[in-house]
Each structure stands twice: as structure tokens, then as C-alpha cells.
Scaffold this motif. Sequence first.
Motif, PDB file in Angstrom:
ATOM      1  N   UNK A  99       0.795  -0.796   0.107  1.00 52.75           N
ATOM      2  CA  UNK A  99       0.491  -0.044   0.318  1.00 52.75           C
ATOM      3  C   UNK A  99       1.025   1.325  -0.189  1.00 52.75           C
ATOM      4  N   UNK A 100       2.381   0.630   0.473  1.00 49.56           N
ATOM      5  CA  UNK A 100       3.383   2.603  -0.244  1.00 49.56           C
ATOM      6  C   UNK A 100       4.607   2.392   0.064  1.00 49.56           C
ATOM      7  N   UNK A 101       4.799   3.588  -0.473  1.00 48.93           N
ATOM      8  CA  UNK A 101       5.945   3.197  -1.232  1.00 48.93           C
ATOM      9  C   UNK A 101       7.536   3.905  -1.444  1.00 48.93           C
ATOM     10  N   UNK A 102       8.467   4.082  -0.258  1.00 52.21           N
ATOM     11  CA  UNK A 102       9.397   5.291  -0.249  1.00 52.21           C
ATOM     12  C   UNK A 102      10.674   5.226  -1.304  1.00 52.21           C
ATOM     13  N   UNK A 103      11.107   6.338  -1.968  1.00 54.20           N
ATOM     14  CA  UNK A 103      11.563   6.466  -2.991  1.00 54.20           C
ATOM     15  C   UNK A 103      12.745   7.435  -2.113  1.00 54.20           C
ATOM     16  N   UNK A 104      14.055   6.546  -1.615  1.00 53.47           N
ATOM     17  CA  UNK A 104      14.643   7.206  -0.653  1.00 53.47           C
ATOM     18  C   UNK A 104      16.254   8.021  -1.320  1.00 53.47           C
ATOM     19  N   UNK A 105      16.698   9.026  -0.746  1.00 57.64           N
ATOM     20  CA  UNK A 105      18.369   9.260  -1.123  1.00 57.64           C
ATOM     21  C   UNK A 105      18.397   9.790  -0.431  1.00 57.64           C
ATOM     22  N   UNK A 106      19.410   9.627   0.214  1.00 56.15           N
ATOM     23  CA  UNK A 106      20.329   9.511   1.251  1.00 56.15           C
ATOM     24  C   UNK A 106      21.648   9.496   0.521  1.00 56.15           C
ATOM     25  N   UNK A 107      22.367  11.678   1.524  1.00 61.67           N
ATOM     26  CA  UNK A 107      23.653  12.126   1.322  1.00 61.67           C
ATOM     27  C   UNK A 107      24.223  12.930   1.782  1.00 61.67           C
ATOM     28  N   UNK A 108      24.937  13.185   1.918  1.00 62.85           N
ATOM     29  CA  UNK A 108      26.889  12.980   3.385  1.00 62.85           C
ATOM     30  C   UNK A 108      26.911  14.187   2.430  1.00 62.85           C
ATOM     31  N   UNK A 109      27.543  15.639   2.959  1.00 63.59           N
ATOM     32  CA  UNK A 109      28.127  15.874   2.420  1.00 63.59           C
ATOM     33  C   UNK A 109      29.207  16.546   3.376  1.00 63.59           C
ATOM     34  N   UNK A 110      30.240  17.382   2.894  1.00 65.10           N
ATOM     35  CA  UNK A 110      31.496  18.082   3.887  1.00 65.10           C
ATOM     36  C   UNK A 110      31.201  19.022   3.642  1.00 65.10           C
ATOM     37  N   UNK A 111      31.204  19.673   4.672  1.00 61.54           N
ATOM     38  CA  UNK A 111      31.420  21.753   4.553  1.00 61.54           C
ATOM     39  C   UNK A 111      32.369  22.053   4.503  1.00 61.54           C
ATOM     40  N   UNK A 112      33.002  22.733   3.856  1.00 63.39           N
ATOM     41  CA  UNK A 112      34.490  23.413   3.936  1.00 63.39           C
ATOM     42  C   UNK A 112      35.423  23.719   4.642  1.00 63.39           C
ATOM     43  N   UNK A 166      30.839  12.453   8.586  1.00 65.57           N
ATOM     44  CA  UNK A 166      31.218  13.376   7.758  1.00 65.57           C
ATOM     45  C   UNK A 166      31.671  14.789   8.777  1.00 65.57           C
ATOM     46  N   UNK A 167      32.357  15.124   8.868  1.00 67.77           N
ATOM     47  CA  UNK A 167      32.612  15.890   9.974  1.00 67.77           C
ATOM     48  C   UNK A 167      33.684  16.435   9.590  1.00 67.77           C
ATOM     49  N   UNK A 168      33.239  18.743   9.064  1.00 67.61           N
ATOM     50  CA  UNK A 168      31.831  19.076   9.410  1.00 67.61           C
ATOM     51  C   UNK A 168      31.223  18.398   8.451  1.00 67.61           C
ATOM     52  N   UNK A 169      29.745  18.207   8.719  1.00 64.96           N
ATOM     53  CA  UNK A 169      29.026  17.615   7.303  1.00 64.96           C
ATOM     54  C   UNK A 169      27.751  18.054   7.458  1.00 64.96           C
ATOM     55  N   UNK A 170      26.941  17.716   6.351  1.00 61.05           N
ATOM     56  CA  UNK A 170      25.571  17.356   6.346  1.00 61.05           C
ATOM     57  C   UNK A 170      24.427  16.498   6.106  1.00 61.05           C
ATOM     58  N   UNK A 171      23.670  15.957   6.705  1.00 61.90           N
ATOM     59  CA  UNK A 171      22.778  14.417   5.916  1.00 61.90           C
ATOM     60  C   UNK A 171      21.620  15.194   5.812  1.00 61.90           C
ATOM     61  N   UNK A 172      21.113  14.696   3.990  1.00 64.28           N
ATOM     62  CA  UNK A 172      20.283  15.536   3.672  1.00 64.28           C
ATOM     63  C   UNK A 172      19.433  14.085   3.188  1.00 64.28           C
ATOM     64  N   UNK A 173      18.367  13.646   3.770  1.00 62.30           N
ATOM     65  CA  UNK A 173      17.386  12.819   3.559  1.00 62.30           C
ATOM     66  C   UNK A 173      16.346  13.228   2.726  1.00 62.30           C
ATOM     67  N   UNK A 174      15.787  12.691   1.327  1.00 64.00           N
ATOM     68  CA  UNK A 174      14.853  13.161   1.095  1.00 64.00           C
ATOM     69  C   UNK A 174      13.977  11.380   0.316  1.00 64.00           C
ATOM     70  N   UNK A 175      12.433  11.832   1.160  1.00 57.70           N
ATOM     71  CA  UNK A 175      11.742  10.800   1.122  1.00 57.70           C
ATOM     72  C   UNK A 175      10.499  10.716  -0.163  1.00 57.70           C
ATOM     73  N   UNK A 176      11.035  10.296  -0.915  1.00 58.44           N
ATOM     74  CA  UNK A 176       9.559  10.842  -2.125  1.00 58.44           C
ATOM     75  C   UNK A 176       8.202   9.455  -2.105  1.00 58.44           C
ATOM     76  N   UNK A 177       7.401   9.531  -1.070  1.00 57.20           N
ATOM     77  CA  UNK A 177       6.573   8.787  -0.295  1.00 57.20           C
ATOM     78  C   UNK A 177       5.129   8.459  -1.617  1.00 57.20           C
ATOM     79  N   UNK A 178       4.819   7.484  -1.643  1.00 52.45           N
ATOM     80  CA  UNK A 178       3.552   7.185  -2.640  1.00 52.45           C
ATOM     81  C   UNK A 178       2.865   6.542  -1.570  1.00 52.45           C
ATOM     82  N   UNK A 179       1.881   6.135  -2.312  1.00 53.40           N
ATOM     83  CA  UNK A 179       0.144   5.643  -0.952  1.00 53.40           C
ATOM     84  C   UNK A 179      -0.696   4.979  -2.009  1.00 53.40           C
ATOM     85  N   UNK A 180      -0.731   3.868  -1.977  1.00 55.28           N
ATOM     86  CA  UNK A 180      -2.286   3.950  -2.829  1.00 55.28           C
ATOM     87  C   UNK A 180      -2.876   2.358  -2.107  1.00 55.28           C
ATOM     88  N   UNK A 181      -4.476   2.834  -2.118  1.00 58.27           N
ATOM     89  CA  UNK A 181      -5.656   2.958  -1.047  1.00 58.27           C
ATOM     90  C   UNK A 181      -6.633   2.510  -2.075  1.00 58.27           C
TER      91      UNK A 181
END
Length: 218
Positions: A99-112, A166-181
Amino acid sequence: MSLTKPGIEGVGIVLVGSFNPKIFQPAWFAAENLIREEEAQAANIQLIHPKVAIFSLDWLHLQVTEEQFTATTTQSSFYEPLRDLVLGTFRLLRHTPVQMMGLNRDSHFRMPTEEAWHAFGHRLTPKEPWAGVLKEPGMRSLTMEGLRPDDLQGYIRVRVEPSGRISPGVFINVNDHYVVKGAEISQGCDEIIDILDREWKRSLDRSAEIVSSLLESQ
């Protein structure tokens, strides 16, 4: 600040429904020509049990419980094979209720610099409203959710945190979420798999754009 290449990145496909974990063994995937026989023989099997199955290949980590199927990869050259594996699996198991699906992207970026790291957090979560409320406030986790930009059911959720890898770093998660009912669920996973087939590239492009936008200079 413009950071175009993540230090660590991965994508995942998460299905929520009703699964039989003990089916999902490397030998089964090989027998159905979803992975190579050599891959199945070399698989790192952590657990195969009626309630949970966990194994890894060089490019894939798979975990299945009775309620959730998760397939992930951290190798960009295997993003398409990941999608194809899930498509092939549930075209064979097409009567599985999903009934549900998540398409996820996880990214870690090092800050300068550490200063840039603090400035990024301050831009997303200004500290002024917290003056007199907390001593030296800092962002630990920020979650934003928006409506889908298409006519499908679901949402897009973005989570931003300091990176734990990663330090110093930033983590970004994008969850593209789909639902069928309703009736679609009783028909098995056909609707969700059709969405995965149609929307995969669009979803990856959208999540990359979201990440890039967050990291762009003001």
C-alpha cells in the motif's frame, strides 16, 4: 556555498505491505534470474527467518520483515539495477499486498569549514526565535513535508541533520512517498510497481534538485 558532489550517497526503495520474509533468499533471486548465481553464492547472509530476512551483495543491502521490504545501494552505477531488481521481484510476486512506497535518497556532504557548517544550520533554522529560550541553540534535526507535485497520493518529506559520518558535514534525506488506497491494495502490488517503473528517474532527478537547492548559496 555550492557543494555539488556528496561525500557519501545512496538510494533506497521501501515498500510497506504484507510480505513473507523467508522467500527473499539469495538462492531464490538467482533461481529467478534476478541476480547472478555467483552473487548468490557470495552473498553475506545475516539472517533468514520466517519473520525477517537480511542479506547483502557487493552492491545491494536487502532487509525484509512481515511489514516492510527495503532494498538499498550506495553505488550510483547500481541505481538502475536496484530499480530493476525490485520491479522483477514484484512482477513475479504481483499478488503481494503493498500500500505504500518510499523512494529515498541519502546524502552526506562535507562542509568546507566549521563556520560554513554553522551558517548552513542557521540559514535553515534561524536562532533568533530561540534567544532567551535555549542557551546556544543549534539544529539537530529539521523535517519539512510538502504536497506531491503530481496527481499521485503521498507526500515529499525532507530531513536535514548534522552528518554522523562526515565532520563537519550535513546529512540530507529525501523521502518521495507514494500511497495507494482502497481497491488498488486488494489487487496486489501492480499499482505501486507501475509507479516505480514510471516515476523512478523523475523521483531521482527531483530529489537531486531538492538537495542541490538546499545547498545553494543565498
